[in-house]
Design a protein around this motif. Structure first.
Motif, PDB file in Angstrom:
ATOM      1  N   ASN A   1       6.732  -5.807  -6.729  1.00 42.11           N
ATOM      2  CA  ASN A   1       8.060  -5.282  -7.004  1.00 42.11           C
ATOM      3  C   ASN A   1       8.438  -5.465  -8.473  1.00 42.11           C
ATOM      4  O   ASN A   1       9.020  -4.580  -9.106  1.00 42.11           O
ATOM      5  CB  ASN A   1       9.084  -5.972  -6.104  1.00 42.11           C
ATOM      6  CG  ASN A   1      10.400  -5.220  -6.042  1.00 42.11           C
ATOM      7  OD1 ASN A   1      10.577  -4.183  -6.677  1.00 42.11           O
ATOM      8  ND2 ASN A   1      11.328  -5.727  -5.261  1.00 42.11           N
ATOM      9  N   ILE A   2       8.070  -6.589  -9.034  1.00 38.12           N
ATOM     10  CA  ILE A   2       8.351  -6.846 -10.451  1.00 38.12           C
ATOM     11  C   ILE A   2       7.582  -5.874 -11.338  1.00 38.12           C
ATOM     12  O   ILE A   2       8.094  -5.356 -12.334  1.00 38.12           O
ATOM     13  CB  ILE A   2       8.015  -8.308 -10.795  1.00 38.12           C
ATOM     14  CG1 ILE A   2       8.986  -9.253 -10.079  1.00 38.12           C
ATOM     15  CG2 ILE A   2       8.055  -8.544 -12.298  1.00 38.12           C
ATOM     16  CD1 ILE A   2       8.611 -10.706 -10.161  1.00 38.12           C
ATOM     17  N   ASN A   3       6.348  -5.631 -10.986  1.00 38.16           N
ATOM     18  CA  ASN A   3       5.492  -4.807 -11.847  1.00 38.16           C
ATOM     19  C   ASN A   3       5.946  -3.352 -11.915  1.00 38.16           C
ATOM     20  O   ASN A   3       5.758  -2.693 -12.937  1.00 38.16           O
ATOM     21  CB  ASN A   3       4.045  -4.874 -11.353  1.00 38.16           C
ATOM     22  CG  ASN A   3       3.425  -6.236 -11.600  1.00 38.16           C
ATOM     23  OD1 ASN A   3       3.831  -6.961 -12.496  1.00 38.16           O
ATOM     24  ND2 ASN A   3       2.448  -6.604 -10.779  1.00 38.16           N
ATOM     25  N   ILE A   4       6.516  -2.822 -10.836  1.00 40.75           N
ATOM     26  CA  ILE A   4       6.843  -1.395 -10.827  1.00 40.75           C
ATOM     27  C   ILE A   4       8.278  -1.129 -11.259  1.00 40.75           C
ATOM     28  O   ILE A   4       8.730   0.009 -11.190  1.00 40.75           O
ATOM     29  CB  ILE A   4       6.585  -0.785  -9.438  1.00 40.75           C
ATOM     30  CG1 ILE A   4       7.541  -1.346  -8.396  1.00 40.75           C
ATOM     31  CG2 ILE A   4       5.152  -0.969  -9.016  1.00 40.75           C
ATOM     32  CD1 ILE A   4       7.409  -0.685  -7.037  1.00 40.75           C
ATOM     33  N   ASN A   5       9.002  -2.148 -11.687  1.00 40.52           N
ATOM     34  CA  ASN A   5      10.368  -1.971 -12.154  1.00 40.52           C
ATOM     35  C   ASN A   5      10.441  -2.204 -13.653  1.00 40.52           C
ATOM     36  O   ASN A   5       9.544  -2.821 -14.255  1.00 40.52           O
ATOM     37  CB  ASN A   5      11.315  -2.932 -11.430  1.00 40.52           C
ATOM     38  CG  ASN A   5      11.729  -2.411 -10.069  1.00 40.52           C
ATOM     39  OD1 ASN A   5      12.677  -1.633  -9.937  1.00 40.52           O
ATOM     40  ND2 ASN A   5      10.991  -2.820  -9.031  1.00 40.52           N
TER      41      ASN A   5
ATOM     42  N   GLY B   1      10.625   6.215  -7.780  1.00 36.66           N
ATOM     43  CA  GLY B   1      11.855   5.847  -7.078  1.00 36.66           C
ATOM     44  C   GLY B   1      11.595   5.502  -5.629  1.00 36.66           C
ATOM     45  O   GLY B   1      12.084   4.485  -5.116  1.00 36.66           O
ATOM     46  N   ALA B   2      10.830   6.349  -4.937  1.00 36.99           N
ATOM     47  CA  ALA B   2      10.495   6.060  -3.537  1.00 36.99           C
ATOM     48  C   ALA B   2       9.676   4.784  -3.423  1.00 36.99           C
ATOM     49  O   ALA B   2       9.850   4.009  -2.473  1.00 36.99           O
ATOM     50  CB  ALA B   2       9.730   7.241  -2.938  1.00 36.99           C
ATOM     51  N   ALA B   3       8.796   4.556  -4.392  1.00 42.95           N
ATOM     52  CA  ALA B   3       7.985   3.336  -4.360  1.00 42.95           C
ATOM     53  C   ALA B   3       8.862   2.104  -4.495  1.00 42.95           C
ATOM     54  O   ALA B   3       8.654   1.095  -3.799  1.00 42.95           O
ATOM     55  CB  ALA B   3       6.951   3.390  -5.487  1.00 42.95           C
TER      56      ALA B   3
ATOM     57  N   ALA C   1       0.830  -1.203   0.000  1.00 47.90           N
ATOM     58  CA  ALA C   1       0.000   0.000   0.000  1.00 47.90           C
ATOM     59  C   ALA C   1       0.867   1.257   0.000  1.00 47.90           C
ATOM     60  O   ALA C   1       0.564   2.242  -0.697  1.00 47.90           O
ATOM     61  CB  ALA C   1      -0.933  -0.011   1.212  1.00 47.90           C
ATOM     62  N   ALA C   2       1.958   1.228   0.768  1.00 46.90           N
ATOM     63  CA  ALA C   2       2.846   2.392   0.796  1.00 46.90           C
ATOM     64  C   ALA C   2       3.495   2.624  -0.565  1.00 46.90           C
ATOM     65  O   ALA C   2       3.616   3.766  -1.029  1.00 46.90           O
ATOM     66  CB  ALA C   2       3.913   2.194   1.871  1.00 46.90           C
ATOM     67  N   ALA C   3       3.904   1.536  -1.234  1.00 48.81           N
ATOM     68  CA  ALA C   3       4.514   1.692  -2.554  1.00 48.81           C
ATOM     69  C   ALA C   3       3.509   2.215  -3.572  1.00 48.81           C
ATOM     70  O   ALA C   3       3.829   3.077  -4.406  1.00 48.81           O
ATOM     71  CB  ALA C   3       5.084   0.352  -3.013  1.00 48.81           C
ATOM     72  N   ARG C   4       2.300   1.711  -3.517  1.00 56.35           N
ATOM     73  CA  ARG C   4       1.277   2.182  -4.456  1.00 56.35           C
ATOM     74  C   ARG C   4       0.951   3.660  -4.201  1.00 56.35           C
ATOM     75  O   ARG C   4       0.645   4.403  -5.140  1.00 56.35           O
ATOM     76  CB  ARG C   4       0.025   1.326  -4.315  1.00 56.35           C
ATOM     77  CG  ARG C   4       0.201  -0.083  -4.860  1.00 56.35           C
ATOM     78  CD  ARG C   4      -0.967  -0.971  -4.511  1.00 56.35           C
ATOM     79  NE  ARG C   4      -0.742  -2.340  -4.963  1.00 56.35           N
ATOM     80  CZ  ARG C   4      -1.506  -3.381  -4.622  1.00 56.35           C
ATOM     81  NH1 ARG C   4      -2.550  -3.176  -3.829  1.00 56.35           N
ATOM     82  NH2 ARG C   4      -1.234  -4.578  -5.073  1.00 56.35           N
ATOM     83  N   LEU C   5       1.001   4.056  -2.947  1.00 53.53           N
ATOM     84  CA  LEU C   5       0.756   5.459  -2.639  1.00 53.53           C
ATOM     85  C   LEU C   5       1.814   6.349  -3.284  1.00 53.53           C
ATOM     86  O   LEU C   5       1.502   7.393  -3.859  1.00 53.53           O
ATOM     87  CB  LEU C   5       0.725   5.655  -1.127  1.00 53.53           C
ATOM     88  CG  LEU C   5       0.505   7.094  -0.643  1.00 53.53           C
ATOM     89  CD1 LEU C   5      -0.886   7.569  -1.034  1.00 53.53           C
ATOM     90  CD2 LEU C   5       0.701   7.193   0.858  1.00 53.53           C
TER      91      LEU C   5
END
Length: 919
Positions: A329-333, A306-308, A294-298
């Motif tokens: 993690n895979i999806n946002i990289n 980068g922060a995510a 949730a924090a990464a999606r925010l």
């Protein structure tokens, strides 16, 4: 002389209270800090010497006292003074060490007990007085379960300061003196003079002489800059799902999509508050993966990828066994980093199928994907999903077949793998595969359906009783599905084109589990209608066929089957259904007439059908009249006249006589029609339609006196006929005899007091005569007696009230009258005239759904579409009207009963009625 005011005098120099009694400052071991600093040594000696001199002491005695005092006030614990001349040797050191060990041993003897007691006391205190952080720990963990909408709907904290009753009272009790300058400023506040220059700047001047300059050009530039920043932020966050690819944003659709992003903007507005809450949740429970996600999606939503990535990487370190956080993690990289992350994720979770599939999708070429999937199968040989992915990656059918054969050996309970293998095999091998699968999965009915579909593909579906054997086998295994499940499987087969299998499923399973005591016919009809509503016409046709085998003489079942073929089948299927109906129910003239009508285009076939119908029903008037209509519509006038003559002899009913009169009237033979209606009235004096036809014939012959006599005799013979009274009244009105027309309607209301048609006609008579007040009075009386008459409400709304009151009256009418097509058409008409075309169209459709037999609704709708509809929609409405075949309605019957319109089709009649409607 002693002074009495010594208490108020200042103390002597170097005065120390209590010094004469031996008091001095000293420090003990039990004190927390040093005591008050006492007098110095010199001060003490001086004080003692002065005291001695005052008492008359001196010399040696004074010195001895001084030494005594020094010894007396020596601190006994001050070892420096006691042992200042001693030596500290090894024995002293050893003794001190022994005493230290003893002290430490004595202190450690009860240390565990003391620590346990202190811990228990601390825990009890914390339990009774928990910290704020502990009180909200559970709520913090639940923050991970909140959705984006929940975050967006969190209310803002409100300022409660100064809201108490005491604060309000205190604030109201305060009074201050306000300077005159403040009052003058308040008086002049808001008084500005503004001028806009050519360069886009505005100058505002206040009475005080100060000027402010506003640059509208800079404001516009700032606004454009903010919009550009938002567009760039959106373009950065919109393409994160496809790592490494360039993102694009459609500027044209940006403004139109703002409505769908209002919720996101609302959550971004509180981004800082959400970030703090999620950080608290992560810190309190770092092992909860949902908080990290949730924090990464925010952060992704806030435009900080980068922060995510940093947050999700930390989450993977804390939760290495959670596959969802690795997938996030895979999806946002990007692709390169995602491959490294996927490898690390698989090392921590080698049994995770999702991670293997995600790693496979990261590869670009087919060979690498196959390699990843095969490694995955080495770790997860029992995964059905991995085997399916491996098969899908194979381009060669033979390799795919080999893989499926191996997969079925490892996972024999997988139905999907067996079905895929059977699909890839040859027909003979497919049968063997399905037989093997049945042995491994004896409770699976899907395998039997697959076998039936295979036989259908081979052309053996009608000969091989696969579904019959399936039912027997499943019943023995106690694995027979419910009837509803079989119907769903039949519909699935229909969707995939296996119509024969669909029919076989229905034939073998529809009656399973039902007793003769059950209401099977109604149940099967409901099943068929449900399938037809889902556009599964082959399934509905099969259900009707099975039901007709059980109930071969059911008229309702045949009618439903015929309706299905008429609406969703071809002409041949409709003829076959009607042929079966007339064979099963030969004495039901409805099916004979329907078959003759469907074959009316081929007159010889239609004649043969009616001839067969005559043999089964020799005295049926409907068949006689159908034969007459067939001959008349095809231009065989003499044959139609002969048939009517024969029918009057063999089936002498009032309908046959009325049809004979109408036939001659349509041909323009008024004298012959009059002779026939007079003869008919001798036989049927209580038939109102014959009296109406007699009066109309006299009107056609321009003999109003005879028509008045005919209508008068008719209402005396049949006083309960509303149409007859209406014709009588309208004749008098056309002859400009309003008083007589009113008298006729009054007599009619006495005979039929609860007729809305009579009341409406009387109100219209007064309105056409110009008596609006009388018409309103009559309307009020009529609505008191019949408050649920849509006809009366429509007349009042459209003709007796002002336009401004139409909507309120219509709302009142809708509350009192439910499901009335006339009132719904009135609502559509009002919306039409107010140019609310979409709403008017909806109300017309509602009226049609309510009653398709009301012809006036079709006519008004067609007239509306002539002005505001497309040619395609008008053609569709005509087609629907032809299928519905409306028969009733004030304007519809008036046009349809005209002799010149006899023989015209429904579509042509619709256009004629629409043309006759008032504006």
């Amino acid at each position: 002389m002693s002074r009495r005011d010594f208490l108020s005098m200042p103390a002597p120099e170097n005065y120390v209270a209590g010094l004469g009694r031996g008091a001095t400052g000293f420090t003990t071991r039990s004190d927390l800090g040093p005591a008050r600093e006492g007098p110095s040594e010199d001060q003490i000696k001086a004080a003692v010497a002065k005291r001695t001199a005052q008492l008359g002491l001196g010399g040696d005695n004074a010195k001895d006292d001084d030494n005594d005092d020094a010894a007396r006030y020596q601190d006994p614990d001050n070892e420096v003074g006691l042992f200042a001349g001693g030596f500290y040797d090894k024995e002293d050191e050893e003794a001190d060490k022994i005493w230290e060990d003893i002290d430490e041993k004595m202190a450690s003897r009860r240390r565990k007990q003391r620590e346990a007691r202190e811990k228990a006391e601390r825990e009890e205190y914390e339990r009774q007085n928990p910290k704020i952080q502990q009180q909200f720990a559970g709520l913090k963990r639940k923050l991970a379960e909140l959705t984006d909408d929940d975050w967006a709907n969190i209310p803002e904290a409100k300022d409660a300061t100064g809201k108490t009753k005491r604060a309000r009272q205190a604030r109201m009790e305060r009074f201050y003196a306000v300077p005159d300058s403040v009052l003058a400023a308040a008086r002049d506040q808001g008084q500005f003079g503004t001028t806009v220059a050519d360069d886009g700047t505005a100058t505002s001047a206040t009475p005080g002489g100060t000027e402010t300059t506003t640059d509208f050009a800079k404001i516009g530039a700032a606004r454009d800059k903010v919009l550009k920043a938002r567009l760039e932020q959106t373009s950065q966050t919109s393409g994160l799902a496809t790592a490494g690819s360039a993102t694009s944003l459609d500027p044209r659709g940006y403004l139109t999509s703002l409505a769908s992003t209002q919720g996101a903007e609302q959550s971004i507005g509180d981004i800082e508050q959400f970030r703090k809450m999620l950080k608290s949740a992560v810190d309190s429970n770092p092992k909860q993966a949902s908080s990290w996600m949730a924090a990464a999606r925010l952060e992704m939503t806030a435009g900080k990828p980068g922060a995510a990535r940093k947050l999700i990487a930390a989450g993977c370190q804390h939760c290495p066994k959670n596959e969802d956080i690795w997938l996030e993690n895979i999806n946002i990289n990007d692709t390169h980093n995602a491959k490294i992350i996927a490898a690390e994720a698989i090392r921590n979770n080698p049994k995770s199928v999702k991670l293997w599939v995600a790693a496979m999708k990261l590869e670009n070429d087919q060979r690498s994907r196959k390699k990843v999937i095969r490694k995955a199968l080495d770790h997860n040989p029992q995964s059905e999903a991995l085997w399916i992915h491996a098969v899908n990656l194979e381009e060669d059918v033979e390799d795919a077949r080999i893989l499926l054969a191996k997969a079925t050996e490892l996972i024999p309970e997988s139905l999907d793998l067996w079905l895929r293998l059977a699909h890839l095999e040859t027909p003979e091998n497919a049968r063997k595969v399905l037989n093997k699968a049945v042995k491994k999965l004896p409770n699976s009915h899907e395998l039997w359906i697959a076998a039936a579909r295979l036989e259908e593909q081979l052309g053996e579906g009608a000969r091989r009783p696969v579904m019959k054997n399936a039912v027997k086998f499943l019943v023995k295994q106690n694995a027979m599905p419910k009837r509803e499940e079989w119907i769903a499987e039949a519909e699935k087969c229909e969707d995939e084109g296996a119509v024969i299998t669909c029919s076989n499923i229905i034939e073998e399973t529809l009656g399973w589990g039902l007793d003769e005591d059950d209401d099977r016919k109604e149940l099967w009809m409901e099943d068929a209608k449900a399938s037809i509503s889902r556009e599964k016409y082959a399934t509905g046709r099969a259900i009707y066929a099975y039901a007709l085998r059980v109930f071969p003489n059911s008229k309702s079942l045949y009618l439903a089957a015929v309706d299905l073929e008429r609406e969703h089948g071809n002409k041949e299927d409709l003829w076959n259904a009607l042929e079966k109906a007339v064979e099963a129910c030969p004495h039901q003239e409805t099916f004979w007439l329907m078959l003759a009508r469907e074959k009316a285009g081929e007159i010889n076939e239609a004649r043969r059908v009616l001839a067969r119908a005559f043999k089964q029903n020799p005295d049926n008037e409907d068949i006689w009249l159908a034969a007459v209509k067939l001959e008349a519509d095809n231009g065989f006038i003499d044959q139609a006249r002969d048939l009517l003559k024969t029918a009057r002899q063999n089936a002498p009913t009032d309908r046959v006589w009325m049809r004979s009169v109408a036939f001659e009237r349509q041909l323009g033979n008024s004298e012959a029609a009059l002779d026939l209606v007079i003869d008919a009235l001798r036989l049927f004096p209580n038939a109102p339609k014959l009296w109406m036809m007699k009066g109309q014939i006299y009107e056609d012959m321009d003999q109003p006196a005879q028509a008045r006599e005919a209508y008068g005799a008719g209402v005396r013979a049949v006083p309960s006929s509303v149409p007859l009274w209406l014709l009588y009244s309208r004749l008098e009105e056309r002859l400009n005899n309003v008083v007589k027309a009113r008298s006729v309607l009054d007599r009619a209301r006495q005979a039929i007091p609860k007729s809305a048609e009579l009341w409406t006609e009387l109100i219209r008579l007064e309105r056409r005569a110009g008596n609006i007040t009388q018409a309103k009075t009559l309307m009020a009386t009529a609505l008191q007696q019949m408050p649920k008459s849509g006809l009366l409400w429509a007349e009042r709304i459209l003709h007796l009230e002002q336009r401004t009151q139409r909507k309120s009256l219509l709302a009142e009418a809708m509350k009192k009258v439910e499901n009335d097509p006339v009132l719904m058409v009135t609502a559509a008409y009002i919306l039409w005239k107010e140019r609310k075309l979409e709403q008017a169209d909806k109300w017309f459709e509602r009226a049609l759904k309510l009653d398709t037999d009301h012809g006036d609704t079709w006519a008004w709708y067609y007239k509306f579409l002539l002005q505001h509809g497309t040619e395609e929609k008008r053609a569709g409405l005509v087609s629907r009207c032809v299928l519905a075949e409306p028969r009733h309605g004030e304007y519809w019957q008036r046009v349809a009963k005209m002799p010149k319109n006899a023989g015209k089709g429904t579509g042509e009649m619709l256009k004629l009625v629409a043309a006759s409607l008032p504006e």
